[in-house]
Write an enzyme that holds these catalytic residues in place. Structure first.
Site, PDB file in Angstrom:
ATOM      1  NE  ARG A 149       4.019  -4.858  -6.476  1.00 35.41           N
ATOM      2  CZ  ARG A 149       4.740  -3.900  -5.914  1.00 35.41           C
ATOM      3  NH1 ARG A 149       4.443  -3.473  -4.691  1.00 35.41           N
ATOM      4  NH2 ARG A 149       5.786  -3.386  -6.518  1.00 35.41           N
ATOM      5  CE1 TYR A 161       7.245   0.756  -4.521  1.00 40.53           C
ATOM      6  CE2 TYR A 161       5.125   0.166  -5.493  1.00 40.53           C
ATOM      7  CZ  TYR A 161       6.215  -0.147  -4.692  1.00 40.53           C
ATOM      8  OH  TYR A 161       6.275  -1.364  -4.084  1.00 40.53           O
ATOM      9  CG  ASP A 213       1.794  -1.325  -3.274  1.00 42.31           C
ATOM     10  OD1 ASP A 213       1.176  -0.360  -2.776  1.00 42.31           O
ATOM     11  OD2 ASP A 213       2.767  -1.883  -2.712  1.00 42.31           O
ATOM     12  CG  HIS A 215       4.418   2.356  -2.588  1.00 38.52           C
ATOM     13  ND1 HIS A 215       5.441   3.137  -2.137  1.00 38.52           N
ATOM     14  CD2 HIS A 215       4.720   1.100  -2.207  1.00 38.52           C
ATOM     15  CE1 HIS A 215       6.349   2.375  -1.535  1.00 38.52           C
ATOM     16  NE2 HIS A 215       5.928   1.130  -1.551  1.00 38.52           N
ATOM     17  CD  GLU A 239       0.614  -3.519  -0.837  1.00 39.07           C
ATOM     18  OE1 GLU A 239       0.693  -4.327  -1.781  1.00 39.07           O
ATOM     19  OE2 GLU A 239       1.554  -3.277  -0.076  1.00 39.07           O
ATOM     20  CD  GLU A 265       4.357  -2.042   1.962  1.00 36.43           C
ATOM     21  OE1 GLU A 265       3.950  -3.060   1.394  1.00 36.43           O
ATOM     22  OE2 GLU A 265       5.027  -1.168   1.401  1.00 36.43           O
ATOM     23  NE  ARG A 286       0.556  -7.058   2.010  1.00 34.30           N
ATOM     24  CZ  ARG A 286       1.772  -6.923   1.491  1.00 34.30           C
ATOM     25  NH1 ARG A 286       2.148  -5.782   0.965  1.00 34.30           N
ATOM     26  NH2 ARG A 286       2.612  -7.928   1.486  1.00 34.30           N
ATOM     27  CD  GLU A 342       5.286  -8.078  -1.125  1.00 29.21           C
ATOM     28  OE1 GLU A 342       5.120  -7.757   0.068  1.00 29.21           O
ATOM     29  OE2 GLU A 342       5.577  -7.262  -2.006  1.00 29.21           O
ATOM     30  CD1 TRP A 405       8.724   6.731  -3.801  1.00 27.58           C
ATOM     31  CD2 TRP A 405       8.926   5.264  -2.132  1.00 27.58           C
ATOM     32  NE1 TRP A 405       9.261   5.583  -4.320  1.00 27.58           N
ATOM     33  CE2 TRP A 405       9.391   4.664  -3.322  1.00 27.58           C
ATOM     34  CE3 TRP A 405       8.954   4.529  -0.939  1.00 27.58           C
ATOM     35  CZ2 TRP A 405       9.877   3.352  -3.366  1.00 27.58           C
ATOM     36  CZ3 TRP A 405       9.433   3.235  -0.976  1.00 27.58           C
ATOM     37  CH2 TRP A 405       9.899   2.643  -2.178  1.00 27.58           C
TER      38      TRP A 405
HETATM   39  O1  KDG Z   1      11.340  -0.961   1.259  1.00 34.36           O
HETATM   40  C1  KDG Z   1      10.124  -0.606   0.644  1.00 34.36           C
HETATM   41  C2  KDG Z   1       9.527  -1.802  -0.039  1.00 34.36           C
HETATM   42  O2  KDG Z   1       9.486  -2.868   0.854  1.00 34.36           O
HETATM   43  C3  KDG Z   1       8.125  -1.535  -0.525  1.00 34.36           C
HETATM   44  O3  KDG Z   1       8.167  -0.522  -1.476  1.00 34.36           O
HETATM   45  C4  KDG Z   1       7.562  -2.786  -1.153  1.00 34.36           C
HETATM   46  O4  KDG Z   1       5.367  -1.827  -1.192  1.00 34.36           O
HETATM   47  C5  KDG Z   1       6.076  -2.798  -1.217  1.00 34.36           C
HETATM   48  C6  KDG Z   1       5.455  -4.117  -1.297  1.00 34.36           C
HETATM   49  O5  KDG Z   1       4.217  -4.180  -1.263  1.00 34.36           O
HETATM   50  O6  KDG Z   1       6.191  -5.090  -1.389  1.00 34.36           O
HETATM   51 MG    MG Z   2       3.319  -2.427  -0.690  1.00 31.50          MG
END
Ligand code: KDG
Ligand code: MG
Length: 405
Positions: A149, A161, A213, A215, A239, A265, A286, A342, A405
């Site tokens: 990543r 981020y 990612d 995010h 992602e 996630e 995820r 991951e 975020w």
């Molecule tokens: O606690 C937040 C993290 O787990 C996150 O920011 C990690 O986006 C993430 C990832 O894909 O691992």
């Molecule tokens: Mg992520």
């Protein structure tokens, strides 16, 4: 003979970062370990477990994993949510651990046995600029990873981020009494992200799998633009392009780009992700094997994905403990449509508390034959690392508005 749960204890420890661990012991003296870590909200899950779940567990038959899951989910009346589902997930992982140890087999054997020999994994790389990112990529390639990543700084933004503003590895949670602030501007990001990904692709060649990612930052149409602009980079996945609470959103992105999309996630149940799956808007789901209610629930999510060629790719940052990581790999070995795991890695101190049986070589993890999940937790070592308040960052746009975020 029926073995019953005789005790259940919640242990909070902070070997480099906070982890919440559930220890369940049975009348046969079998110990099962569960992880209940929700980054930045650890004490809420610890209380949910200790105050509301543990009293219900004592005396229950340890072998009735599905019944216990259904009981904890449905008897709470209040549905879904990260705290409830992580607590149920912790119990579920501990009970699978107990069942495996009681029968003397690794958990993947109880899930139908191995459908593959090893588990493809990806790790994180980061840099304040592309030069620093390339160094980080080189390090991880040298360590044997073949799927990576990539996250880099955005010119014009101070802290973003995935990037440590002091350089080095990125760990989002900060030990402090207040949530740290990061910056965001989608236009600045969109101006530079495609070139960054192109340059990294040219740097690593065609055979390394690259992931990125976003995010949860973009609007659907911005995400569609990004997808179109980077199709030629050949990402393994893009992602969390949008926040995704509105699951229909991704369908719009999907209509505009062939870049594989991953999401899930932050979601905790099959109901939170079913539209992504049923509308075939994604390629990878995820959900985390602990945050989404344990192995018992996540394998149902992955099975639903399998109907549509969607692969399971569980969340595996440093903020889920090695217990969750091991459970993910147990599922990874047995689940046909498991795509990739991951693996962000762990603070060195965590090795003092958690001992794992999985091993890494040439981009893949292999599981040994240790019974249960294959993780040990050292309670004495854990006492050396008391809880320290830590918060995830949040982001503000250049005009001061709170962003996703
Ligand atoms: O606690 C937040 C993290 O787990 C996150 O920011 C990690 O986006 C993430 C990832 O894909 O691992
Ligand atoms: Mg992520």
């Amino acid at each position: 003979m029926t073995q019953r749960i005789t005790s259940a204890d919640v242990i909070i420890t902070s070997p480099g970062r906070n982890y919440v661990t559930l220890k369940i012991v049975t009348s046969d003296g079998v110990v099962g370990w569960g992880d209940a870590t929700v980054n930045g909200r650890e004490l809420a899950v610890a209380s949910y477990l200790a105050d509301h779940v543990v009293p219900l567990l004592i005396g229950r038959e340890a072998d009735r994993i599905e019944d216990t899951w259904q009981f904890l989910y449905r008897s709470a009346y209040w549905r879904r949510g990260p705290v409830t589902m992580a607590a149920i997930g912790a119990v579920d992982l501990a009970l699978w651990d107990i069942k495996g140890k009681s029968l003397g087999v690794p958990v993947y054997q109880l899930l139908g046995g191995a459908v593959r020999d090893r588990i493809l994994t990806y790790t994180h790389t980061t840099g304040r600029d592309i030069a620093e990112l390339k160094e980080s990529v080189a390090e991880k390639l040298e360590a044997g990873f073949r799927a990576i990543r990539v996250q880099s700084g955005v010119p014009g933004l101070n802290r973003v981020y995935g990037v440590n503003d002091r350089g080095g590895a990125y760990e989002p949670a900060q030990r402090s009494a207040v949530a740290p602030e990061e910056d965001w501007d989608s236009d600045l990001y969109l101006k530079t992200a495609p070139a960054m990904l192109e340059e990294i692709r040219a740097h690593v060649g065609p055979d390394i799998k690259l992931l990125h990612d976003v995010h949860h930052r973009l609007t659907p149409i911005q995400a569609a633009r990004l997808g179109k602009a980077i199709e030629h980079v050949g990402l393994f996945w893009l992602e969390d392009v949008t926040p995704g609470e509105n699951q229909e959103i991704l369908h719009l992105v999907r209509q505009h780009t062939t870049v594989p999309l991953a999401i899930g996630e932050v979601f905790n149940t099959i109901w939170d992700v079913k539209d992504f799956i049923l509308t075939q808007s994604i390629d990878f789901i995820r959900t985390c094997v602990m945050h989404a209610g344990g192995l018992s629930h996540v394998r149902k999510i992955f099975d639903l994905g399998d109907l549509y060629g969607i692969q399971g790719a569980p969340h595996g940052p440093s903020d889920v403990s090695p217990i969750t990581m091991a459970a993910s790999m147990q599922l990874g070995l047995a689940q046909r449509n498991f795509g990739i795991q991951e693996y962000m890695g762990y603070p060195d101190l965590a090795k003092d508390v958690f001992t794992t049986s999985y091993t890494f070589a040439d981009g893949y993890f292999t599981l040994g034959d240790a019974p249960g999940l294959g993780v040990d937790f050292d309670e004495e070592a854990a006492k050396k690392y008391p809880y320290e308040a830590a918060y995830l960052p949040y982001a503000r746009r250049l005009d001061g508005t709170v962003a996703d975020w």
